[in-house]
Design a protein around this motif. Structure first.
Motif, PDB file in Angstrom:
ATOM      1  N   LEU A 215      79.002 -12.733 -18.187  1.00  0.00           N
ATOM      2  CA  LEU A 215      78.229 -13.974 -18.249  1.00  0.00           C
ATOM      3  C   LEU A 215      77.081 -13.866 -19.252  1.00  0.00           C
ATOM      4  O   LEU A 215      76.886 -14.745 -20.096  1.00  0.00           O
ATOM      5  CB  LEU A 215      77.684 -14.325 -16.864  1.00  0.00           C
ATOM      6  N   ARG A 220      75.157 -16.971 -21.124  1.00  0.00           N
ATOM      7  CA  ARG A 220      74.543 -17.558 -19.931  1.00  0.00           C
ATOM      8  C   ARG A 220      73.172 -16.937 -19.688  1.00  0.00           C
ATOM      9  O   ARG A 220      72.950 -15.772 -19.990  1.00  0.00           O
ATOM     10  CB  ARG A 220      75.416 -17.333 -18.704  1.00  0.00           C
ATOM     11  N   SER A 221      72.273 -17.697 -19.136  1.00  0.00           N
ATOM     12  CA  SER A 221      70.924 -17.199 -18.878  1.00  0.00           C
ATOM     13  C   SER A 221      70.932 -16.262 -17.675  1.00  0.00           C
ATOM     14  O   SER A 221      71.866 -16.244 -16.872  1.00  0.00           O
ATOM     15  CB  SER A 221      69.982 -18.367 -18.597  1.00  0.00           C
ATOM     16  N   SER A 223      68.999 -16.493 -15.080  1.00  0.00           N
ATOM     17  CA  SER A 223      68.913 -17.284 -13.845  1.00  0.00           C
ATOM     18  C   SER A 223      70.266 -17.867 -13.471  1.00  0.00           C
ATOM     19  O   SER A 223      70.648 -17.875 -12.291  1.00  0.00           O
ATOM     20  CB  SER A 223      67.886 -18.403 -14.010  1.00  0.00           C
ATOM     21  N   TYR A 224      71.000 -18.358 -14.456  1.00  0.00           N
ATOM     22  CA  TYR A 224      72.334 -18.906 -14.195  1.00  0.00           C
ATOM     23  C   TYR A 224      73.239 -17.816 -13.637  1.00  0.00           C
ATOM     24  O   TYR A 224      73.975 -18.038 -12.658  1.00  0.00           O
ATOM     25  CB  TYR A 224      72.914 -19.481 -15.479  1.00  0.00           C
ATOM     26  N   SER A 225      73.212 -16.646 -14.255  1.00  0.00           N
ATOM     27  CA  SER A 225      74.059 -15.542 -13.824  1.00  0.00           C
ATOM     28  C   SER A 225      73.713 -15.106 -12.412  1.00  0.00           C
ATOM     29  O   SER A 225      74.605 -14.840 -11.591  1.00  0.00           O
ATOM     30  CB  SER A 225      73.926 -14.374 -14.799  1.00  0.00           C
ATOM     31  N   PHE A 227      72.431 -16.884 -10.020  1.00  0.00           N
ATOM     32  CA  PHE A 227      72.901 -17.899  -9.082  1.00  0.00           C
ATOM     33  C   PHE A 227      74.410 -17.815  -8.898  1.00  0.00           C
ATOM     34  O   PHE A 227      74.923 -17.859  -7.770  1.00  0.00           O
ATOM     35  CB  PHE A 227      72.508 -19.297  -9.576  1.00  0.00           C
ATOM     36  N   GLU A 228      75.144 -17.687  -9.999  1.00  0.00           N
ATOM     37  CA  GLU A 228      76.603 -17.623  -9.942  1.00  0.00           C
ATOM     38  C   GLU A 228      77.089 -16.424  -9.134  1.00  0.00           C
ATOM     39  O   GLU A 228      78.147 -16.477  -8.502  1.00  0.00           O
ATOM     40  CB  GLU A 228      77.183 -17.531 -11.360  1.00  0.00           C
ATOM     41  N   ASP A 234      66.081 -14.026  -9.311  1.00  0.00           N
ATOM     42  CA  ASP A 234      66.279 -13.283 -10.552  1.00  0.00           C
ATOM     43  C   ASP A 234      65.907 -11.815 -10.369  1.00  0.00           C
ATOM     44  O   ASP A 234      66.584 -10.922 -10.898  1.00  0.00           O
ATOM     45  CB  ASP A 234      65.420 -13.887 -11.672  1.00  0.00           C
TER      46      ASP A 234
END
Length: 254
Positions: A215, A220-221, A223-225, A227-228, A234
């Motif tokens: 990711l 991908r950031s 934070s996005y990673s 969450f995923e 974080d």
């Protein structure tokens, strides 16, 4: 220069030289399942590749290399744009190299040596002078390279087939998996230990690490990673990543 045409199939076994090198930048590329008579070193200078083997999923992060021995069926999928270098070595040259697929660190010396090898013409002479020294350095650096934990063994038990069809998504907790496949946690644990050498939780954590790198390497950031991958924050994600690799996500990718 041995630059690969992204739209033309390439067969290293059709060439007679002991060493064949290519350089390419590909986007959203799927090689399909194939194998070579030669061993292959695949180095991603930028970007990330996923390599599927018979019973393993392998991730090739940026600035690392995958060693694929001769006659190993594999499929390489490159997401977004991947700048890579690849060399193909005859079976004779592979005799002292690893006999299994592995992901290795690329030393500064190996990084430098790969450029003139992949720049060389397909009919180059590798038995004397500068090319002979380059090849010797390359083989020695591959032999001495530190390995990265980027292989995920895949269980073959038919009861776990639903789990393996959704490998892009976070594997469920053990309690949820019990309900999904109708087997006890103890049975699932025995299957994973027998077929992967890991308990289910360890296997799930290894999946999370590999997916995290994939990711982040594809833009991908953090934070996005996080969450995923099911992390509460974080900082929890960073702590997990550092525990697994010894580095923070930023330093690992740098």
């Amino acid at each position: 220069m041995a630059w690969l045409d992204a739209h033309a199939p390439f067969d290293p076994d059709s060439h007679s030289a002991p060493v064949i090198g290519i350089a390419a930048t590909l986007g959203h590329h799927d090689s399909g399942l194939h194998q070579h008579q030669r061993g292959q070193l695949l180095f991603t200078r930028q970007g990330c590749a996923r390599i599927t083997l018979a019973q393993q999923l392998c991730l090739l992060p940026p600035s690392r290399a995958a060693w694929i021995p001769p006659l190993t069926p594999h499929r390489a999928v490159m997401q977004q744009s991947v700048d890579y270098r690849s060399i193909y070595l005859t079976a004779t040259l592979c005799a002292d190299l690893p006999s299994r697929v592995c992901i290795i660190e690329v030393s500064p010396l190996l990084h430098v040596v790969l450029e003139p090898i992949t720049d060389a013409a397909f009919d180059s002479d590798w038995t004397q002078s500068r090319n002979l020294h380059l090849l010797g350095l390359c083989l020695n650096e591959i032999r001495e390279a530190a390995e990265q934990p980027m292989l995920l063994p895949l269980p073959q038990d038919k009861r776990l087939a639903p789990l393996l069809t959704t490998l892009d998504h976070l594997p469920p907790t053990l309690a949820v998996l019990e309900q999904q496949i109708g087997a006890s946690g103890r049975t699932i644990g025995r299957i994973f230990q027998r077929e992967t050498g890991m308990g289910y939780q360890q296997w799930r954590q290894q999946w999370r690490l590999m997916r995290a790198i994939e990711l982040l390497a594809t833009g991908r950031s953090l934070s996005y990673s996080a969450f995923e991958l099911g992390f509460a924050s974080d900082s929890a994600f960073i702590a997990f990543f550092k525990h697994m690799t010894g580095r923070t996500p930023r330093t690992y990718l740098d």
